[in-house]
Design a protein around this motif. Sequence first.
Motif, PDB file in Angstrom:
ATOM      1  N   PRO A 152       0.839  -1.216   0.000  1.00 31.91           N
ATOM      2  CA  PRO A 152       0.000   0.000   0.000  1.00 31.91           C
ATOM      3  C   PRO A 152       0.868   1.257   0.000  1.00 31.91           C
ATOM      4  O   PRO A 152       1.844   1.358   0.736  1.00 31.91           O
ATOM      5  N   GLY A 153       0.510   2.215  -0.841  1.00 36.60           N
ATOM      6  CA  GLY A 153       1.266   3.457  -0.922  1.00 36.60           C
ATOM      7  C   GLY A 153       2.404   3.434  -1.911  1.00 36.60           C
ATOM      8  O   GLY A 153       3.026   4.466  -2.160  1.00 36.60           O
ATOM      9  N   VAL A 154       2.704   2.280  -2.485  1.00 36.96           N
ATOM     10  CA  VAL A 154       3.796   2.151  -3.460  1.00 36.96           C
ATOM     11  C   VAL A 154       3.193   1.985  -4.848  1.00 36.96           C
ATOM     12  O   VAL A 154       2.468   1.022  -5.101  1.00 36.96           O
ATOM     13  N   GLY A 155       3.505   2.933  -5.726  1.00 34.18           N
ATOM     14  CA  GLY A 155       3.006   2.887  -7.085  1.00 34.18           C
ATOM     15  C   GLY A 155       4.124   2.760  -8.096  1.00 34.18           C
ATOM     16  O   GLY A 155       5.247   2.357  -7.770  1.00 34.18           O
ATOM     17  N   VAL A 156       3.817   3.139  -9.322  1.00 33.85           N
ATOM     18  CA  VAL A 156       4.777   2.985 -10.415  1.00 33.85           C
ATOM     19  C   VAL A 156       6.036   3.812 -10.169  1.00 33.85           C
ATOM     20  O   VAL A 156       7.154   3.338 -10.372  1.00 33.85           O
ATOM     21  N   LEU A 157       5.868   5.049  -9.725  1.00 34.04           N
ATOM     22  CA  LEU A 157       7.031   5.921  -9.558  1.00 34.04           C
ATOM     23  C   LEU A 157       7.982   5.389  -8.494  1.00 34.04           C
ATOM     24  O   LEU A 157       9.198   5.313  -8.712  1.00 34.04           O
ATOM     25  N   GLY A 191       4.091   8.781  -0.893  1.00 41.46           N
ATOM     26  CA  GLY A 191       3.368   7.511  -0.893  1.00 41.46           C
ATOM     27  C   GLY A 191       2.765   7.215   0.464  1.00 41.46           C
ATOM     28  O   GLY A 191       1.631   6.718   0.562  1.00 41.46           O
ATOM     29  N   ALA A 192       3.504   7.522   1.522  1.00 39.42           N
ATOM     30  CA  ALA A 192       2.980   7.317   2.871  1.00 39.42           C
ATOM     31  C   ALA A 192       1.809   8.236   3.157  1.00 39.42           C
ATOM     32  O   ALA A 192       0.817   7.842   3.787  1.00 39.42           O
ATOM     33  N   ARG A 193       1.889   9.486   2.691  1.00 39.93           N
ATOM     34  CA  ARG A 193       0.782  10.423   2.893  1.00 39.93           C
ATOM     35  C   ARG A 193      -0.481   9.933   2.176  1.00 39.93           C
ATOM     36  O   ARG A 193      -1.593  10.021   2.709  1.00 39.93           O
ATOM     37  N   SER A 194      -0.307   9.410   0.980  1.00 40.81           N
ATOM     38  CA  SER A 194      -1.449   8.877   0.239  1.00 40.81           C
ATOM     39  C   SER A 194      -2.047   7.675   0.959  1.00 40.81           C
ATOM     40  O   SER A 194      -3.277   7.527   1.044  1.00 40.81           O
ATOM     41  N   ALA A 195      -1.185   6.793   1.494  1.00 41.02           N
ATOM     42  CA  ALA A 195      -1.683   5.621   2.215  1.00 41.02           C
ATOM     43  C   ALA A 195      -2.437   6.032   3.478  1.00 41.02           C
ATOM     44  O   ALA A 195      -3.476   5.443   3.809  1.00 41.02           O
ATOM     45  N   ALA A 237       3.818  11.314  11.708  1.00 45.81           N
ATOM     46  CA  ALA A 237       3.190  10.021  11.437  1.00 45.81           C
ATOM     47  C   ALA A 237       3.414   9.602   9.989  1.00 45.81           C
ATOM     48  O   ALA A 237       3.621   8.418   9.696  1.00 45.81           O
ATOM     49  N   THR A 238       3.392  10.569   9.079  1.00 41.01           N
ATOM     50  CA  THR A 238       3.644  10.268   7.667  1.00 41.01           C
ATOM     51  C   THR A 238       5.058   9.748   7.469  1.00 41.01           C
ATOM     52  O   THR A 238       5.281   8.767   6.742  1.00 41.01           O
ATOM     53  N   VAL A 239       6.034  10.384   8.108  1.00 42.80           N
ATOM     54  CA  VAL A 239       7.420   9.940   7.982  1.00 42.80           C
ATOM     55  C   VAL A 239       7.602   8.559   8.600  1.00 42.80           C
ATOM     56  O   VAL A 239       8.335   7.714   8.072  1.00 42.80           O
ATOM     57  N   ALA A 240       6.929   8.309   9.727  1.00 49.87           N
ATOM     58  CA  ALA A 240       7.016   6.980  10.348  1.00 49.87           C
ATOM     59  C   ALA A 240       6.462   5.907   9.409  1.00 49.87           C
ATOM     60  O   ALA A 240       7.027   4.808   9.296  1.00 49.87           O
ATOM     61  N   LEU A 241       5.370   6.215   8.729  1.00 45.46           N
ATOM     62  CA  LEU A 241       4.809   5.266   7.766  1.00 45.46           C
ATOM     63  C   LEU A 241       5.738   5.101   6.567  1.00 45.46           C
ATOM     64  O   LEU A 241       5.882   3.997   6.031  1.00 45.46           O
ATOM     65  N   ALA A 242       6.388   6.188   6.132  1.00 47.78           N
ATOM     66  CA  ALA A 242       7.352   6.082   5.034  1.00 47.78           C
ATOM     67  C   ALA A 242       8.510   5.170   5.418  1.00 47.78           C
ATOM     68  O   ALA A 242       9.001   4.388   4.597  1.00 47.78           O
ATOM     69  N   LYS A 281       8.301   2.701   7.462  1.00 44.68           N
ATOM     70  CA  LYS A 281       7.721   1.350   7.429  1.00 44.68           C
ATOM     71  C   LYS A 281       7.650   0.830   5.988  1.00 44.68           C
ATOM     72  O   LYS A 281       7.982  -0.342   5.719  1.00 44.68           O
ATOM     73  N   LEU A 282       7.229   1.695   5.070  1.00 45.02           N
ATOM     74  CA  LEU A 282       7.154   1.294   3.664  1.00 45.02           C
ATOM     75  C   LEU A 282       8.528   0.909   3.127  1.00 45.02           C
ATOM     76  O   LEU A 282       8.662  -0.061   2.369  1.00 45.02           O
TER      77      LEU A 282
END
Length: 353
Positions: A221-226, A284-288, A315-320, A322-323
């Motif tokens: 989740p949060g990871v796309g083509v780019l 990507g994390a912000r979108s997720a 929180a966004t950076v923490a999720l990034a 994690k991604l």
Amino acid sequence: MNTQTYSCIGIDIGKTNFHVIGLGADGAVSVRSKHHRGGVVAALVKLDAQCFAMEACGGAHDLARRLRGLGREVRLLVPADVRAFVRTQKNDYNDAQAIAEAALRPTVRTVPIKSVEQQDVQLLHRARQRLVRQRTALINQIRAMLLEAGLTAGKGRKVLRRALPILLEDPGNDLSARRRALLASWREEWQSIEKTIAQLESELHNEARNDPRCARLMTIPGVGVLIATALVAAIGDASEFRHGRDLAAWLGLVPRQHSTGGRARLLSISKQGNTYLRWLFVHGARSAREHLDRSQHEWGPWLDELEQRLHPNKATVALANKLARIAWAVLRHGVVYREIDPRQKGLSSSASG
């Protein structure tokens, strides 16, 4: 031909000239030479060395591929690690000697040699990034010009794109003939940029579709083509990173330390490493965070708890972070992301075949 065996050859890469330092078995400088770009490979293959070392940079990968194709061992070093070995004053020969000495140290980090295909994908990303910046600058200039004429458009690129034809065709607004002509030319320039960006993104989509590593990454989740294509182009199969946290640290998504006297002090994120990839992971994390169905996804309770005690940006950076760790597992082990049933407690995100 020189029959002496060197422990390492350090090469300081320049635009036109290459400076070479060879260290003998005793660590002393045994060869010191300067070569033009056109003859550097022929000169280097005459040297019997255990390894050839260079700082990792844009021009290093091509030379490294040529030497490796001739059966030579090549090490690309992290420039920050080489800096500590530079003695006295800085010049090209001292830089080459520092590279050779650093290459002999087992703790100095190395960079994998990129293939032509990896560099081609990176060029697509850089070209797209440049055009996106140009598009943003052009949109800001259009908005500023309209504001000077007492005209405004709603927020968003799409809103402005729809409003431009109406503003150009409206004879009752305060746009002068010169401004109207200039606005029409800017609109055509904008359309041209959009068309080129779409072509580049189409190539990136094709790359992601044909590369199984990208397909596996896009199951996260949060990871796309780019993100997928940029990450594969930058690190390949992630074999240079022992752990997921090493990749997160390389992306600059971990706290910066300032510790002394046994007291650990953690500051804001280090922002080291690949700036473009870190920017992609954060977006990507912000979108997720915004679009994830938290009631159905395993990250839901974790994100809710995280946002209760941290600022949304943290929180966004923490999720990034994690991604990035999950992306390492997916690349390193050749698996796909597996979502865990949210009813299974005590389990974290994982990757599974």
